[in-house]
Design a protein around this motif. Structure first.
Motif, PDB file in Angstrom:
ATOM      1  N   ALA A   1       0.853  -1.199   0.000  1.00 16.14           N
ATOM      2  CA  ALA A   1       0.000   0.000   0.000  1.00 16.14           C
ATOM      3  C   ALA A   1       0.884   1.243   0.000  1.00 16.14           C
ATOM      4  O   ALA A   1       0.565   2.251  -0.653  1.00 16.14           O
ATOM      5  N   ALA A   2       2.017   1.160   0.708  1.00 10.87           N
ATOM      6  CA  ALA A   2       2.944   2.305   0.734  1.00 10.87           C
ATOM      7  C   ALA A   2       3.546   2.520  -0.656  1.00 10.87           C
ATOM      8  O   ALA A   2       3.636   3.654  -1.137  1.00 10.87           O
ATOM      9  N   ALA A   3       3.949   1.419  -1.317  1.00 10.00           N
ATOM     10  CA  ALA A   3       4.550   1.531  -2.654  1.00 10.00           C
ATOM     11  C   ALA A   3       3.533   2.106  -3.642  1.00 10.00           C
ATOM     12  O   ALA A   3       3.842   3.025  -4.417  1.00 10.00           O
ATOM     13  N   THR A   4       2.316   1.581  -3.613  1.00  8.58           N
ATOM     14  CA  THR A   4       1.269   2.046  -4.532  1.00  8.58           C
ATOM     15  C   THR A   4       0.962   3.521  -4.278  1.00  8.58           C
ATOM     16  O   THR A   4       0.831   4.316  -5.214  1.00  8.58           O
ATOM     17  N   THR A   5       0.834   3.877  -3.011  1.00  8.82           N
ATOM     18  CA  THR A   5       0.544   5.274  -2.652  1.00  8.82           C
ATOM     19  C   THR A   5       1.656   6.197  -3.145  1.00  8.82           C
ATOM     20  O   THR A   5       1.387   7.281  -3.686  1.00  8.82           O
ATOM     21  N   ALA A   6       2.902   5.754  -2.977  1.00 12.62           N
ATOM     22  CA  ALA A   6       4.035   6.598  -3.394  1.00 12.62           C
ATOM     23  C   ALA A   6       3.989   6.827  -4.905  1.00 12.62           C
ATOM     24  O   ALA A   6       4.117   7.962  -5.376  1.00 12.62           O
ATOM     25  N   VAL A   7       3.786   5.742  -5.660  1.00 15.23           N
ATOM     26  CA  VAL A   7       3.796   5.880  -7.124  1.00 15.23           C
ATOM     27  C   VAL A   7       2.627   6.757  -7.574  1.00 15.23           C
ATOM     28  O   VAL A   7       2.789   7.664  -8.402  1.00 15.23           O
ATOM     29  N   LEU A   8       1.439   6.518  -7.016  1.00 17.00           N
ATOM     30  CA  LEU A   8       0.266   7.284  -7.455  1.00 17.00           C
ATOM     31  C   LEU A   8       0.352   8.755  -7.037  1.00 17.00           C
ATOM     32  O   LEU A   8      -0.300   9.612  -7.626  1.00 17.00           O
ATOM     33  N   THR A   9       1.146   9.042  -6.011  1.00 15.23           N
ATOM     34  CA  THR A   9       1.329  10.436  -5.600  1.00 15.23           C
ATOM     35  C   THR A   9       2.295  11.159  -6.545  1.00 15.23           C
ATOM     36  O   THR A   9       2.180  12.367  -6.753  1.00 15.23           O
ATOM     37  N   CYS A  10       3.229  10.402  -7.120  1.00 18.41           N
ATOM     38  CA  CYS A  10       4.244  11.021  -7.994  1.00 18.41           C
ATOM     39  C   CYS A  10       3.886  10.992  -9.472  1.00 18.41           C
ATOM     40  O   CYS A  10       4.388  11.816 -10.237  1.00 18.41           O
ATOM     41  N   CYS A  11       3.080  10.015  -9.883  1.00 19.95           N
ATOM     42  CA  CYS A  11       2.929   9.761 -11.324  1.00 19.95           C
ATOM     43  C   CYS A  11       1.469   9.782 -11.781  1.00 19.95           C
ATOM     44  O   CYS A  11       0.568   9.375 -11.041  1.00 19.95           O
ATOM     45  N   VAL A  12       1.283  10.194 -13.035  1.00 13.69           N
ATOM     46  CA  VAL A  12      -0.008  10.036 -13.724  1.00 13.69           C
ATOM     47  C   VAL A  12       0.262   9.267 -15.016  1.00 13.69           C
ATOM     48  O   VAL A  12       1.421   9.009 -15.359  1.00 13.69           O
ATOM     49  N   ALA A  13      -0.812   8.910 -15.721  1.00 17.00           N
ATOM     50  CA  ALA A  13      -0.657   8.185 -16.990  1.00 17.00           C
ATOM     51  C   ALA A  13       0.306   8.937 -17.902  1.00 17.00           C
ATOM     52  O   ALA A  13       0.225  10.171 -18.009  1.00 17.00           O
ATOM     53  N   GLY A  14       1.207   8.208 -18.517  1.00 12.37           N
ATOM     54  CA  GLY A  14       2.185   8.828 -19.412  1.00 12.37           C
ATOM     55  C   GLY A  14       3.535   9.035 -18.729  1.00 12.37           C
ATOM     56  O   GLY A  14       4.542   9.263 -19.391  1.00 12.37           O
ATOM     57  N   ASP A  15       3.553   8.971 -17.387  1.00 12.46           N
ATOM     58  CA  ASP A  15       4.809   9.190 -16.658  1.00 12.46           C
ATOM     59  C   ASP A  15       5.646   7.914 -16.612  1.00 12.46           C
ATOM     60  O   ASP A  15       5.197   6.825 -16.975  1.00 12.46           O
ATOM     61  N   HIS A  16       6.855   8.088 -16.102  1.00  8.35           N
ATOM     62  CA  HIS A  16       7.873   7.036 -16.157  1.00  8.35           C
ATOM     63  C   HIS A  16       8.576   6.921 -14.804  1.00  8.35           C
ATOM     64  O   HIS A  16       8.795   7.921 -14.124  1.00  8.35           O
ATOM     65  N   VAL A  17       8.888   5.696 -14.417  1.00  3.62           N
ATOM     66  CA  VAL A  17       9.618   5.419 -13.169  1.00  3.62           C
ATOM     67  C   VAL A  17      10.910   4.698 -13.546  1.00  3.62           C
ATOM     68  O   VAL A  17      10.898   3.838 -14.424  1.00  3.62           O
ATOM     69  N   VAL A  18      12.013   5.060 -12.888  1.00  2.00           N
ATOM     70  CA  VAL A  18      13.246   4.273 -13.029  1.00  2.00           C
ATOM     71  C   VAL A  18      13.471   3.575 -11.699  1.00  2.00           C
ATOM     72  O   VAL A  18      13.428   4.218 -10.644  1.00  2.00           O
ATOM     73  N   SER A  19      13.667   2.266 -11.745  1.00  2.00           N
ATOM     74  CA  SER A  19      13.862   1.547 -10.482  1.00  2.00           C
ATOM     75  C   SER A  19      15.046   0.608 -10.584  1.00  2.00           C
ATOM     76  O   SER A  19      15.493   0.254 -11.679  1.00  2.00           O
TER      77      SER A  19
END
Ligand code: LCS
Length: 400
Positions: free
Chosen positions: A95-113
């Motif tokens: 839930a923490a991971a999902t919350t973090a990503v949804l707080t930073c990103c919208v459709a079209g955005d990109h994550v580097v991990s």
């Protein structure tokens, strides 16, 4: 309700004696342990105050999805221990991971991990986020330049685990933080393995620290929970934009269990680490063991980085046995004291097989690429007497 009217039995069951003694709860109780505020909702003093709280012009508790005093006590403590401004406690690490990503990103955005992550996080990145139009590039975290190369104009989050589950690969947090900052993307570090006792990602330049508090923070194998720590502004956004809509908050009782866990965190972490170093040394010299991965060993390829950015090495060890996967299976099926179970950070020593359990969400090719050997056995070293754990491993290894 003043008690002047004779309330009927059903009404008394609902309202109890509290309305006859309205101010009892306001008297100082001086509880040493934080009380569990097992309340989903909080009364307004007036309709005007309720409207003001909803409008955000007045602060106050009003509904546990958006705040509760027991949650706040935990969040205050975690923010303090991680040297962050604020924290948000959630129902699980995922839930923490999902919350973090949804707080930073919208459709079209990109994550580097980093490419080595807990299997559930890898699944979130490769299965669920693409469905939402968020793309993820996973890179070998051992070289910070790999992050620089993967960044695009759309990158809104850099996400790493250090040490990573289960290969114990480290990320040079300060170096990657610099690269992320230059690109204008926040760096999130999953600090589950180290806890704030051994590592403070924000002090090293990261923007967000994440914990699966299910593990060492809770410490007793009885709670599933997650925590995010960051700036007041970002945590406010996560709470009042993401969590308000997505839910996923921690229960007051689980928040209390974590508060209790925190009280013994340093004592437990020291013992986990002492035991782990001794077991890692034992395994290193065992003829049936071909490789031992533990950041506290000088043979660990990132031992110097571990010494630089961590204050301790923790309780997680991965090792390979002669005879591959079949031999590993023999060890796991023959332990008597160690428990064959996933999760980690418990008082009990836990043993598991990443390739078919925690990291079964990785394809064969992905497992190979990130170095999760089918023969790898993962050990979460517990708080039993180390001689007993070693004796158990010795007898199980003798069965190969
Ligand atoms: N981050 C790390 C590093 C983890 O190890 C886990 C779970 C999570 C996040 C997700 O947290 P959860 O939702 O489970 O609280 N790791 C597990 C493991 O290695 N075995 O079982 C769960």
């Amino acid at each position: 309700m003043s008690g002047k009217r004779p309330w009927k039995f059903a009404t008394l069951c609902v309202h109890g004696k509290k309305h006859l003694d309205k101010h009892a709860a306001e008297r100082p109780i001086r509880a040493v342990s934080t009380p569990i505020f097992q309340s989903s909702t909080f009364a307004f003093e007036s309709a005007e105050q309720g409207a003001a709280i909803f409008a955000g012009t007045e602060t106050g508790y009003f509904y546990t999805r958006l705040g509760n005093p027991t949650q706040t006590a935990l969040e205050t403590e975690m923010a303090y221990l991680e040297n962050g401004q604020a924290a948000l406690a959630l129902a699980s690490g995922m839930a923490a991971a999902t919350t973090a990503v949804l707080t930073c990103c919208v459709a079209g955005d990109h994550v580097v991990s980093g490419d080595t992550l807990y299997g559930g996080t890898h699944q979130l990145f490769t299965h669920t986020l693409p469905k939402l139009g968020i793309s993820v590039t996973e890179v070998d975290a051992r070289d910070p330049q790999n992050f620089a190369r993967a960044m695009t104009r759309k990158t809104r989050l850099v996400y790493v685990e250090s040490p990573a589950n289960p290969t114990l690969v480290l990320t040079d947090i300060a170096a990657v933080a610099k690269i992320a900052r230059q690109a204008g993307a926040p760096l999130l570090v999953d600090n589950t393995f180290c806890t704030p006792y051994y590592q403070n990602p924000l002090d090293l330049g990261a923007d967000i620290a994440l914990h699966s508090a299910t593990k060492y923070i809770g410490g007793h194998g009885d709670t599933v929970a997650g925590i995010l720590v960051g700036s007041t502004e970002w945590i406010q956004k996560a709470r009042f934009e993401t969590v308000r809509d997505v839910g996923g908050i921690i229960s007051p009782f689980n928040a209390w269990l974590l508060l209790r866990g925190l009280k013994t965190l340093p004592v437990r972490m020291d013992r986990h680490s002492e035991n782990a170093l001794e077991i890692a040394n034992f395994l290193s010299y065992h003829p049936k063991v071909t490789d031992v991965i533990y950041p506290g060993l000088r043979t660990h390829s990132q031992h110097d980085l571990a010494r630089r950015q961590q204050r301790g090495f923790g309780g997680m060890i991965s090792f390979l046995v002669k005879g591959g996967r079949e031999a590993g299976r023999v060890v796991m099926n023959n332990v008597e004291l160690c428990t064959l179970a996933v999760s980690l950070g418990d008082v009990d020593t836990l043993i598991e097989h990443p390739a078919t359990m925690t990291h079964s969400t990785y394809s064969e090719a992905e497992l190979k690429k990130v170095g999760i050997d089918p023969a790898m056995v993962r050990l979460s070293v517990g708080l039993e007497d180390v001689d007993d754990i070693i004796a158990d491993l010795r007898q199980a290894l003798a069965r190969i």
